[in-house]
Design a protein around this motif. Structure first.
Motif: not given
Length: 170
Positions: A101-109
């Protein structure tokens, strides 16, 4: 532990730098992660590259060997971690979510399951392996397979592990 040296090695030598939550600069330092644990057990799994000679492409052969080793050592490390209430430093970057999710600019799932590698916590795994365990890590170089390949994990726990616990898992 040479924090700055290891951080620079990750920044310049690893394609995951800054792209995975489990990798620098987002990873934690070993000294902080190990606080509250009494023991650190190091596991090394190794395999001869002779077993992979039927794979003609040498790069694919080393990838296959490392993938097999990483899968097995991670299974065992996570089981010991779970059974002993510890924390495992696994081999290589986290592979739970693709893409991270880092690559998507989101927090860790899966922050409760995500684990760092020893390298990501700024440990010199080659030196630890060689100096403490007498096991030299070998590396693939372009079109040249090493004699063997290895993967290394550390499990932080508060109880001494006996050999029976580990042999039961193997």
């Amino acid at each position: 532990m040479n924090y700055e040296y290891n951080l620079e090695a990750c920044r310049t030598g690893c394609p995951n730098y800054g792209l995975k939550w489990s990798c620098p600069p987002f990873s934690k330092v070993y000294d902080k992660l190990s606080e509250g644990y009494k023991y650190a057990y190091i596991l090394i799994f190794s395999t001869s590259m002779d077993k992979y000679m039927d794979i003609k492409n040498k790069y694919l052969a080393i990838k296959a060997a490392n993938s097999t080793l990483k899968s097995e050592i991670e299974k065992i490390s996570r089981k010991i971690e779970e059974d002993q209430g510890g924390y495992a430093l696994l081999s290589g970057s986290c592979r739970l979510c693709k893409p991270c999710n880092k690559k998507l600019g989101k927090p860790c799932k899966k922050p409760d399951k995500m684990r760092y590698s020893m390298e990501a916590t700024y440990l010199d795994v080659s030196s630890i392996s060689k100096e403490l365990l007498g096991h030299e890590l070998k590396w693939y170089t372009k079109n040249c397979l090493p004699e063997y390949t290895s993967t290394v994990c550390t499990i932080l726990v508060n109880n001494k592990l006996n050999s029976q616990i580990i042999s039961n898992l193997l």
